[in-house]
Design a protein around this motif. Sequence first.
Motif, PDB file in Angstrom:
ATOM      1  N   SER A 171       9.773   6.327   0.832  1.00 34.97           N
ATOM      2  CA  SER A 171       9.383   5.622   2.278  1.00 34.97           C
ATOM      3  C   SER A 171       8.319   5.058   2.388  1.00 34.97           C
ATOM      4  O   SER A 171       7.292   5.294   1.707  1.00 34.97           O
ATOM      5  N   GLY A 172       8.148   4.318   3.298  1.00 33.64           N
ATOM      6  CA  GLY A 172       7.078   3.692   3.862  1.00 33.64           C
ATOM      7  C   GLY A 172       6.617   3.562   5.198  1.00 33.64           C
ATOM      8  O   GLY A 172       7.661   3.633   6.098  1.00 33.64           O
ATOM      9  N   SER A 173       5.491   3.531   5.547  1.00 37.47           N
ATOM     10  CA  SER A 173       5.069   3.180   6.919  1.00 37.47           C
ATOM     11  C   SER A 173       3.921   2.202   6.990  1.00 37.47           C
ATOM     12  O   SER A 173       3.430   1.884   5.889  1.00 37.47           O
ATOM     13  N   ASN A 174       3.520   1.698   8.049  1.00 38.59           N
ATOM     14  CA  ASN A 174       2.476   0.885   8.377  1.00 38.59           C
ATOM     15  C   ASN A 174       2.209   0.440   9.684  1.00 38.59           C
ATOM     16  O   ASN A 174       2.991   0.324  10.530  1.00 38.59           O
ATOM     17  N   SER A 175       0.883   0.908   9.891  1.00 36.54           N
ATOM     18  CA  SER A 175       0.382   0.712  11.339  1.00 36.54           C
ATOM     19  C   SER A 175      -1.134   0.524  11.240  1.00 36.54           C
ATOM     20  O   SER A 175      -1.831   0.936  10.311  1.00 36.54           O
ATOM     21  N   GLY A 176      -1.540  -0.162  12.242  1.00 40.74           N
ATOM     22  CA  GLY A 176      -3.118  -0.387  12.176  1.00 40.74           C
ATOM     23  C   GLY A 176      -3.672  -1.204  11.042  1.00 40.74           C
ATOM     24  O   GLY A 176      -3.312  -1.972  10.649  1.00 40.74           O
ATOM     25  N   ASN A 177      -4.524  -0.311  10.493  1.00 43.13           N
ATOM     26  CA  ASN A 177      -5.094  -0.808   9.068  1.00 43.13           C
ATOM     27  C   ASN A 177      -4.579  -0.175   8.000  1.00 43.13           C
ATOM     28  O   ASN A 177      -5.203  -0.397   6.952  1.00 43.13           O
ATOM     29  N   THR A 178      -3.687   0.567   8.036  1.00 43.85           N
ATOM     30  CA  THR A 178      -3.344   1.346   6.819  1.00 43.85           C
ATOM     31  C   THR A 178      -1.746   1.304   6.680  1.00 43.85           C
ATOM     32  O   THR A 178      -1.056   1.638   7.448  1.00 43.85           O
ATOM     33  N   ALA A 179      -1.316   0.724   5.425  1.00 43.82           N
ATOM     34  CA  ALA A 179       0.124   1.063   4.983  1.00 43.82           C
ATOM     35  C   ALA A 179       0.367   2.252   4.261  1.00 43.82           C
ATOM     36  O   ALA A 179      -0.964   2.396   3.215  1.00 43.82           O
ATOM     37  N   THR A 180       1.460   2.957   4.260  1.00 41.84           N
ATOM     38  CA  THR A 180       1.477   4.159   3.147  1.00 41.84           C
ATOM     39  C   THR A 180       2.919   4.227   2.438  1.00 41.84           C
ATOM     40  O   THR A 180       3.825   4.046   3.404  1.00 41.84           O
ATOM     41  N   LEU A 181       2.741   4.392   1.199  1.00 42.90           N
ATOM     42  CA  LEU A 181       3.957   4.766   0.463  1.00 42.90           C
ATOM     43  C   LEU A 181       3.827   6.162   0.231  1.00 42.90           C
ATOM     44  O   LEU A 181       2.926   6.622  -0.041  1.00 42.90           O
ATOM     45  N   THR A 182       5.089   6.646   0.728  1.00 44.11           N
ATOM     46  CA  THR A 182       5.399   8.266   0.517  1.00 44.11           C
ATOM     47  C   THR A 182       6.388   8.432  -0.362  1.00 44.11           C
ATOM     48  O   THR A 182       7.592   7.951  -0.333  1.00 44.11           O
ATOM     49  N   ILE A 183       6.023   9.470  -1.359  1.00 39.51           N
ATOM     50  CA  ILE A 183       7.253   9.886  -2.347  1.00 39.51           C
ATOM     51  C   ILE A 183       7.215  11.404  -2.399  1.00 39.51           C
ATOM     52  O   ILE A 183       6.186  12.095  -2.275  1.00 39.51           O
ATOM     53  N   SER A 184       8.429  11.657  -1.749  1.00 40.07           N
ATOM     54  CA  SER A 184       8.650  12.939  -1.586  1.00 40.07           C
ATOM     55  C   SER A 184       9.461  13.661  -2.775  1.00 40.07           C
ATOM     56  O   SER A 184      10.107  13.080  -3.616  1.00 40.07           O
ATOM     57  N   ARG A 185       9.009  14.966  -2.842  1.00 43.52           N
ATOM     58  CA  ARG A 185       9.876  15.761  -3.937  1.00 43.52           C
ATOM     59  C   ARG A 185       9.350  15.026  -5.281  1.00 43.52           C
ATOM     60  O   ARG A 185      10.438  14.569  -6.192  1.00 43.52           O
TER      61      ARG A 185
END
Lengths: 120, 107
Positions: B62-76
């Motif tokens: 999953s991914g998110s993006n806000s402000g000055n940072t985007a994040t890729l999240t890998i669960s499990r």
Amino acid sequence: EVQLVESGGGLVKPGGSLRLSCAASGFTFSSYSMNWVRQAPGKGLEWVSSISSSSSYIYYADSVKGRFTISRDNAKNSLYLQMNSLRAEDTAVYYCARAMEYSSSPFDYWGQGTLVTVSS
Amino acid sequence: SYELTQPLSVSVALGQTARITCGGNNIGSKNVHWYQQKPGQAPVLVIYRDSNRPSGIPERFSGSNSGNTATLTISRAQAGDEADYYCQVWDSSTNWVFGGGTKLTVL
């Protein structure tokens, strides 16, 4: 099945030229923008050049501007990269990648790459 | 010119959640794409336009993006998730930009 197959890589001396090709199949080539991305040994991805579906828009990274030329032949489902005045720092695996024809569209399919080595 | 900053490496325990960041000036106003690259293979798109998964990519990504940072999240996280991950954006002054890449290690 979408397929992108690069060819034309090899060993070339500094100052020399090389022409890369990318053969596309499995999709309507003329409807997509196409891109070249390279990766130097052990390094990250570097965007090289992009061309719109009808060749109306062409972009280059500053590192290759004036030396490389991107082109395409929609009748032959092929993408090209003419590389002139090659330098040691151009040594890399070169990938072609597809993108939909809209602004900031991601590169959804990539070829397996072709290795270019610039060395005397 | 526009620049993207990623950590060189991220480690995660098997089954836990990994988060890989991508920093850029006001990156929240841009569309961020993420690619996974395993050794000797071509990159594969895993997240596009901040938080969308292409067909065939597990929901664990999953991914998110806000402000000055985007994040890729890998669960499990699984052993098969070990790879280099790259973020990418389009910038009007620089055209396409890739982050420097993050090596994910699953312990």
